[in-house]
Design a protein around this motif. Structure first.
Motif, PDB file in Angstrom:
ATOM      1  N   LEU A   1     -34.156 -30.644  25.205  1.00 22.34           N
ATOM      2  CA  LEU A   1     -33.531 -30.292  24.324  1.00 22.34           C
ATOM      3  C   LEU A   1     -32.682 -28.872  24.376  1.00 22.34           C
ATOM      4  O   LEU A   1     -31.630 -28.580  23.690  1.00 22.34           O
ATOM      5  CB  LEU A   1     -34.564 -29.663  23.084  1.00 22.34           C
ATOM      6  CG  LEU A   1     -35.629 -30.182  22.634  1.00 22.34           C
ATOM      7  CD1 LEU A   1     -36.420 -29.624  21.603  1.00 22.34           C
ATOM      8  CD2 LEU A   1     -34.544 -31.184  21.468  1.00 22.34           C
ATOM      9  N   GLU A   2     -33.107 -27.974  25.480  1.00 27.46           N
ATOM     10  CA  GLU A   2     -32.543 -26.866  25.542  1.00 27.46           C
ATOM     11  C   GLU A   2     -32.722 -26.448  27.139  1.00 27.46           C
ATOM     12  O   GLU A   2     -33.828 -26.885  27.633  1.00 27.46           O
ATOM     13  CB  GLU A   2     -33.115 -25.842  24.764  1.00 27.46           C
ATOM     14  CG  GLU A   2     -32.427 -24.654  24.722  1.00 27.46           C
ATOM     15  CD  GLU A   2     -33.047 -23.662  23.383  1.00 27.46           C
ATOM     16  OE1 GLU A   2     -33.756 -24.161  23.069  1.00 27.46           O
ATOM     17  OE2 GLU A   2     -32.181 -22.641  23.126  1.00 27.46           O
ATOM     18  N   VAL A   3     -31.887 -25.666  27.758  1.00 29.70           N
ATOM     19  CA  VAL A   3     -32.498 -25.006  28.906  1.00 29.70           C
ATOM     20  C   VAL A   3     -31.897 -23.356  28.529  1.00 29.70           C
ATOM     21  O   VAL A   3     -31.120 -22.998  28.187  1.00 29.70           O
ATOM     22  CB  VAL A   3     -31.555 -25.529  30.179  1.00 29.70           C
ATOM     23  CG1 VAL A   3     -30.212 -25.440  30.067  1.00 29.70           C
ATOM     24  CG2 VAL A   3     -32.048 -24.744  31.258  1.00 29.70           C
ATOM     25  N   HIS A   4     -33.001 -22.602  29.009  1.00 33.09           N
ATOM     26  CA  HIS A   4     -32.747 -21.178  29.005  1.00 33.09           C
ATOM     27  C   HIS A   4     -32.464 -20.673  30.513  1.00 33.09           C
ATOM     28  O   HIS A   4     -32.995 -20.812  31.484  1.00 33.09           O
ATOM     29  CB  HIS A   4     -34.308 -20.392  28.643  1.00 33.09           C
ATOM     30  CG  HIS A   4     -34.624 -20.954  27.338  1.00 33.09           C
ATOM     31  ND1 HIS A   4     -34.580 -19.717  26.254  1.00 33.09           N
ATOM     32  CD2 HIS A   4     -35.161 -21.924  26.689  1.00 33.09           C
ATOM     33  CE1 HIS A   4     -34.982 -20.426  25.119  1.00 33.09           C
ATOM     34  NE2 HIS A   4     -35.303 -21.728  25.698  1.00 33.09           N
ATOM     35  N   ILE A   5     -31.337 -20.083  30.606  1.00 36.04           N
ATOM     36  CA  ILE A   5     -30.900 -19.765  31.894  1.00 36.04           C
ATOM     37  C   ILE A   5     -30.631 -18.235  31.672  1.00 36.04           C
ATOM     38  O   ILE A   5     -30.170 -17.302  32.901  1.00 36.04           O
ATOM     39  CB  ILE A   5     -29.282 -20.097  32.417  1.00 36.04           C
ATOM     40  CG1 ILE A   5     -28.272 -19.987  31.159  1.00 36.04           C
ATOM     41  CG2 ILE A   5     -29.313 -21.670  32.203  1.00 36.04           C
ATOM     42  CD1 ILE A   5     -27.085 -19.612  31.837  1.00 36.04           C
TER      43      ILE A   5
ATOM     44  N   SER B   1     -33.514 -21.015  38.286  1.00 35.52           N
ATOM     45  CA  SER B   1     -32.358 -21.557  37.877  1.00 35.52           C
ATOM     46  C   SER B   1     -32.485 -21.488  36.126  1.00 35.52           C
ATOM     47  O   SER B   1     -31.494 -21.160  35.507  1.00 35.52           O
ATOM     48  CB  SER B   1     -31.777 -22.902  38.414  1.00 35.52           C
ATOM     49  OG  SER B   1     -30.785 -23.391  37.428  1.00 35.52           O
ATOM     50  N   GLY B   2     -33.633 -22.194  35.645  1.00 31.33           N
ATOM     51  CA  GLY B   2     -33.481 -22.489  34.308  1.00 31.33           C
ATOM     52  C   GLY B   2     -35.092 -22.816  33.832  1.00 31.33           C
ATOM     53  O   GLY B   2     -35.622 -23.252  34.492  1.00 31.33           O
TER      54      GLY B   2
ATOM     55  N   TRP C   1     -36.202 -25.380  31.294  1.00 37.62           N
ATOM     56  CA  TRP C   1     -35.924 -26.478  30.655  1.00 37.62           C
ATOM     57  C   TRP C   1     -36.987 -27.005  29.258  1.00 37.62           C
ATOM     58  O   TRP C   1     -38.186 -26.821  29.775  1.00 37.62           O
ATOM     59  CB  TRP C   1     -35.874 -27.965  31.487  1.00 37.62           C
ATOM     60  CG  TRP C   1     -34.693 -27.890  32.374  1.00 37.62           C
ATOM     61  CD1 TRP C   1     -34.206 -27.447  33.495  1.00 37.62           C
ATOM     62  CD2 TRP C   1     -33.346 -28.238  31.766  1.00 37.62           C
ATOM     63  NE1 TRP C   1     -33.139 -27.661  33.859  1.00 37.62           N
ATOM     64  CE2 TRP C   1     -32.405 -28.238  32.850  1.00 37.62           C
ATOM     65  CE3 TRP C   1     -32.900 -28.845  30.741  1.00 37.62           C
ATOM     66  CZ2 TRP C   1     -30.940 -28.443  32.799  1.00 37.62           C
ATOM     67  CZ3 TRP C   1     -31.291 -29.244  30.634  1.00 37.62           C
ATOM     68  CH2 TRP C   1     -30.485 -28.923  31.392  1.00 37.62           C
TER      69      TRP C   1
ATOM     70  N   ARG D   1     -26.999 -24.695  23.816  1.00 38.69           N
ATOM     71  CA  ARG D   1     -28.597 -24.935  24.139  1.00 38.69           C
ATOM     72  C   ARG D   1     -28.468 -25.633  25.723  1.00 38.69           C
ATOM     73  O   ARG D   1     -29.387 -25.555  26.074  1.00 38.69           O
ATOM     74  CB  ARG D   1     -29.254 -26.184  23.123  1.00 38.69           C
ATOM     75  CG  ARG D   1     -28.371 -27.175  23.101  1.00 38.69           C
ATOM     76  CD  ARG D   1     -29.149 -28.165  22.023  1.00 38.69           C
ATOM     77  NE  ARG D   1     -28.338 -29.165  21.671  1.00 38.69           N
ATOM     78  CZ  ARG D   1     -28.414 -30.315  22.185  1.00 38.69           C
ATOM     79  NH1 ARG D   1     -29.312 -30.654  23.190  1.00 38.69           N
ATOM     80  NH2 ARG D   1     -27.582 -31.449  21.986  1.00 38.69           N
ATOM     81  N   ASP D   2     -27.196 -25.868  26.308  1.00 39.04           N
ATOM     82  CA  ASP D   2     -27.194 -26.457  27.555  1.00 39.04           C
ATOM     83  C   ASP D   2     -26.889 -25.209  28.439  1.00 39.04           C
ATOM     84  O   ASP D   2     -26.663 -25.531  29.861  1.00 39.04           O
ATOM     85  CB  ASP D   2     -26.317 -27.398  27.714  1.00 39.04           C
ATOM     86  CG  ASP D   2     -24.823 -26.912  27.585  1.00 39.04           C
ATOM     87  OD1 ASP D   2     -24.823 -26.028  26.903  1.00 39.04           O
ATOM     88  OD2 ASP D   2     -23.931 -27.596  28.069  1.00 39.04           O
ATOM     89  N   GLY D   3     -26.970 -24.166  27.979  1.00 40.66           N
ATOM     90  CA  GLY D   3     -26.675 -22.718  28.817  1.00 40.66           C
ATOM     91  C   GLY D   3     -25.123 -22.456  28.980  1.00 40.66           C
ATOM     92  O   GLY D   3     -25.046 -21.460  29.686  1.00 40.66           O
TER      93      GLY D   3
ATOM     94  N   GLN E   1     -25.086 -13.995  32.257  1.00 43.52           N
ATOM     95  CA  GLN E   1     -25.423 -13.439  33.724  1.00 43.52           C
ATOM     96  C   GLN E   1     -24.633 -13.070  34.698  1.00 43.52           C
ATOM     97  O   GLN E   1     -24.481 -13.192  36.169  1.00 43.52           O
ATOM     98  CB  GLN E   1     -25.788 -14.979  34.138  1.00 43.52           C
ATOM     99  CG  GLN E   1     -27.092 -15.555  33.691  1.00 43.52           C
ATOM    100  CD  GLN E   1     -28.199 -15.416  34.314  1.00 43.52           C
ATOM    101  OE1 GLN E   1     -28.562 -15.845  35.455  1.00 43.52           O
ATOM    102  NE2 GLN E   1     -29.161 -14.349  34.073  1.00 43.52           N
TER     103      GLN E   1
ATOM    104  N   TYR F   1     -20.352 -21.931  34.962  1.00 44.59           N
ATOM    105  CA  TYR F   1     -20.878 -21.761  33.833  1.00 44.59           C
ATOM    106  C   TYR F   1     -21.641 -20.541  33.474  1.00 44.59           C
ATOM    107  O   TYR F   1     -21.687 -20.033  32.486  1.00 44.59           O
ATOM    108  CB  TYR F   1     -21.592 -23.060  33.347  1.00 44.59           C
ATOM    109  CG  TYR F   1     -22.957 -23.015  33.640  1.00 44.59           C
ATOM    110  CD1 TYR F   1     -23.309 -23.265  35.092  1.00 44.59           C
ATOM    111  CD2 TYR F   1     -23.876 -22.756  32.960  1.00 44.59           C
ATOM    112  CE1 TYR F   1     -24.309 -23.425  35.334  1.00 44.59           C
ATOM    113  CE2 TYR F   1     -25.244 -22.671  33.257  1.00 44.59           C
ATOM    114  CZ  TYR F   1     -25.666 -23.041  34.711  1.00 44.59           C
ATOM    115  OH  TYR F   1     -26.903 -22.957  35.147  1.00 44.59           O
ATOM    116  N   ARG F   2     -22.093 -20.255  34.641  1.00 43.69           N
ATOM    117  CA  ARG F   2     -23.189 -19.111  34.757  1.00 43.69           C
ATOM    118  C   ARG F   2     -22.603 -17.747  35.070  1.00 43.69           C
ATOM    119  O   ARG F   2     -22.708 -16.702  34.571  1.00 43.69           O
ATOM    120  CB  ARG F   2     -24.197 -19.732  35.537  1.00 43.69           C
ATOM    121  CG  ARG F   2     -25.322 -18.707  35.780  1.00 43.69           C
ATOM    122  CD  ARG F   2     -26.529 -19.241  36.669  1.00 43.69           C
ATOM    123  NE  ARG F   2     -27.903 -18.770  36.187  1.00 43.69           N
ATOM    124  CZ  ARG F   2     -28.744 -19.313  36.151  1.00 43.69           C
ATOM    125  NH1 ARG F   2     -28.821 -20.803  36.085  1.00 43.69           N
ATOM    126  NH2 ARG F   2     -29.787 -18.570  35.910  1.00 43.69           N
TER     127      ARG F   2
END
Ligand code: SF4
Lengths: 158, 418
Positions: free
Chosen positions: A90-94, A116-117, A119, B80-82, B146, B403-404
């Motif tokens: 659903l989502e990744v927190h980075i 890294s994240g 998930w 939501r994909d960062g 970041q 991206y980060r």
């Protein structure tokens, strides 16, 4: 549609002895399965997976999954039970508080590692993979799927 | 009706049509691109949940926003994909996306439909601190999710000669920023060092430091003073690291070999970017008159290529302001022509180890190109896809600006899987 995990499965996920496997697919659909200790259940019923390596195959496959709406599979194996959870990222927190909380925790636990994240995977379907349960289910739902000799009367004198 | 709105209404294909037409491009990246292209407007409902104690409010930046105002609004958004959406508040008459509160969450809304849920950027802890000299640390280093940005000087000497790049508003914006917020025009190395030290106290918060400023033409060799100043600042940053090199990007003028060697050998810098802005000599001469007169397009390119020998393949890049090549009146006549020219040049750089990326052109009120309309969403999607494919073909890494570690380039978002 999200499913709720049973108490049995939740306690299996909490058990440190449980084996947890995460299966993803690459660009060509080839599966990639790895054991992942860091899979755990969050308070809201979603499954969280901590990815340590930005360039890992699993991370790339999870990015593909969130981009192109693909499914992943998690296998949970305990001493007497095993389950498969089909889900979707659903989502990744980075970044942010959840990420930083886990970043500090993994470094406390494992030393000089990176994160890294985090998930977030929504469980969509749970399959009980206990062989006896699966056999009983199949025999009930698909009565044609068995060899005749299993149903034969035992021969006298043998 | 404003010129900008008229242009938007003429856009050929809608977001959903583009998503359907380009199934190999992630919908989330297409959304990011369109949001950057059109801008956003926060509704009152959305602003009611913004908490300046938690969320990052717009901090000083090198360039201005498209509403020409400095307001205490949220800095930007995350998907939501960062993926980061680095986007400006935009006047409603320009038809931006709305950021609204839907079922208790922030969402991008267009024509009353929820397009995607989003998150706000979180404020780093050092934003609440001041340097020993009394300057808010948010004025020294501005944060992305970041990355740390150090804008060491916000003056560009091309402006002194009325030869600033035509899409750029650096000097006008920084006058406003100094006047309204008291942001220093030139940073002191000791303030930078102290701010970095404080930022590093927050575990897991940052992965990259980006240093940039306007061009400084003075010195024995052209740009020598600019190089000296970067070295001074980079050494101050480096005081905080146990290793000589640290993940970092310098975005600067096109330096000669001697200058690049000094930078690489004396400091912790790991990657080098010098922006050509537009990949066509004729358009470059018109759009970037200062750069054209001092070095010229071909020498700028040659210096980038020479930098690969010093920084290594995959660690040298050039940035484009994607879309200015179509600006009126002397830009390319069609999107196809513009893409063809851009890809041809990007490939000639990639063969030599230089990678090309773009930001979405936003016509800013403080720039020469104010009031113009940026190109269609389809143009930007094709540009992102083409630059990503060139990078993949020549196996060029973009780790220093992905991206980060950056988050401002749709094409490097696509390269996340390289
Ligand atoms: S070189 Fe061009 S884009 Fe960069 S600050 Fe100067 S005028 Fe602006």
């Amino acid at each position: 549609m999200s499913v709720q995990l049973s108490d049995e499965l939740v306690s299996l996920l909490h058990d440190r002895e449980t084996i947890k496997l995460l299966a993803t697919t690459d660009e060509s659909g080839t599966p990639h399965v790895v054991a992942k200790d860091s899979i755990h259940i969050a308070e809201d019923g979603t499954i969280h997976y901590l990815e340590h390596l930005e360039s890992s195959r699993t991370n790339h496959n999870l990015v593909r999954a969130i981009w192109f709406d693909r499914r992943v599979s998690i296998v949970i194996i305990g001493t007497h039970q095993s389950f498969q959870i089909k889900g979707r990222p659903l989502e990744v927190h980075i970044t942010g508080p959840l990420f930083q909380k886990h970043y500090a925790e993994v470094r406390h636990r494992l030393g000089d590692v990176d994160l890294s994240g985090v998930w977030v995977i929504e469980p969509l379907e749970v399959i009980n993979e206990n062989p006896e349960i699966r056999r009983q289910e199949e025999e009930k739902r698909r009565p044609f799927f068995r060899h005749l000799d299993r149903l034969a009367k035992p021969l006298k004198g043998i | 009706m404003s010129l900008a709105l008229a242009g938007t209404l003429h856009a050929a294909l809608s977001l959903n049509e583009i998503v359907a037409k380009y199934p190999d491009i992630p919908r989330l990246i297409i959304i990011k691109t369109d949001v950057q292209r059109r801008g956003i407007h926060y509704t009152e409902r959305a602003l009611s949940i913004v908490d300046p104690a938690i969320h990052q409010i717009r901090s000083p930046y090198l360039f201005g926003s498209r509403d020409g105002a400095i307001k205490p609004l949220p800095e930007s958004l995350l998907l939501r994909d960062g993926t980061t959406i680095f986007v400006d508040p935009t006047p409603l008459e320009q038809n931006p996306y709305q950021v609204d509160l839907v079922e208790g969450r922030l969402a991008l809304v267009d024509n009353g439909e929820v397009v995607e849920f989003v998150r706000l950027w979180e404020k780093p802890l050092y934003y609440d601190q001041k340097t020993s000299s009394g300057i808010p640390m948010s004025h020294i280093a501005s944060a992305r999710p970041q990355r740390l940005n150090i804008f060491q000087s916000s003056y560009c000497h091309f402006w002194a000669e009325q030869k600033g790049c035509r899409f750029c508003d650096i000097v006008n914006h920084n006058k406003q920023q100094k006047h309204e917020l008291g942001v220093p025009v030139r940073l002191k190395p000791e303030d930078v060092s102290e701010t970095i030290r404080e930022a590093l106290k927050e575990p897991g918060r940052f992965t990259n430091i980006c240093l940039t400023a306007g061009s400084v033409l003075k010195g024995k060799d052209l740009f020598d003073h600019e190089v000296d100043y970067y070295i001074e600042t980079l050494l101050a940053i480096g005081e905080n690291f146990a290793t000589k090199k640290f993940p970092s990007e310098l975005i600067s003028s096109a330096f000669n070999e001697k200058q690049l060697i000094r930078l690489y050998e004396q400091t912790g810098i790991m990657s080098y970017t010098s922006d050509l802005e537009v990949l066509n000599e004729e358009k470059f001469n018109w759009i970037c008159p200062g750069k054209a007169d001092t070095l010229g397009y071909n020498e700028w390119k040659k210096r980038l290529i020479r930098a690969v020998d010093i920084f290594g393949k995959g660690n040298v890049g050039t940035g484009l302001v994607g879309g200015v090549e179509l600006a009126k009146p002397y830009g390319f006549g069609s999107e196809d022509e513009a893409l063809e020219a851009t890809f041809e040049e990007a490939e000639s750089l990639a063969v030599n180890g230089v990678t090309t990326f773009f930001i979405v052109w936003v016509p800013r009120p403080g720039s020469d190109f104010r009031g113009q309309q940026n190109p269609s969403l389809e143009y930007f999607v094709r540009l992102a896809s083409g630059l990503h494919q060139i990078r993949a073909k020549y196996r060029l890494s973009i780790d220093f600006n992905d991206y980060r570690r950056c988050g401002n380039h749709p094409d490097t978002d696509l390269s996340r899987l390289l």
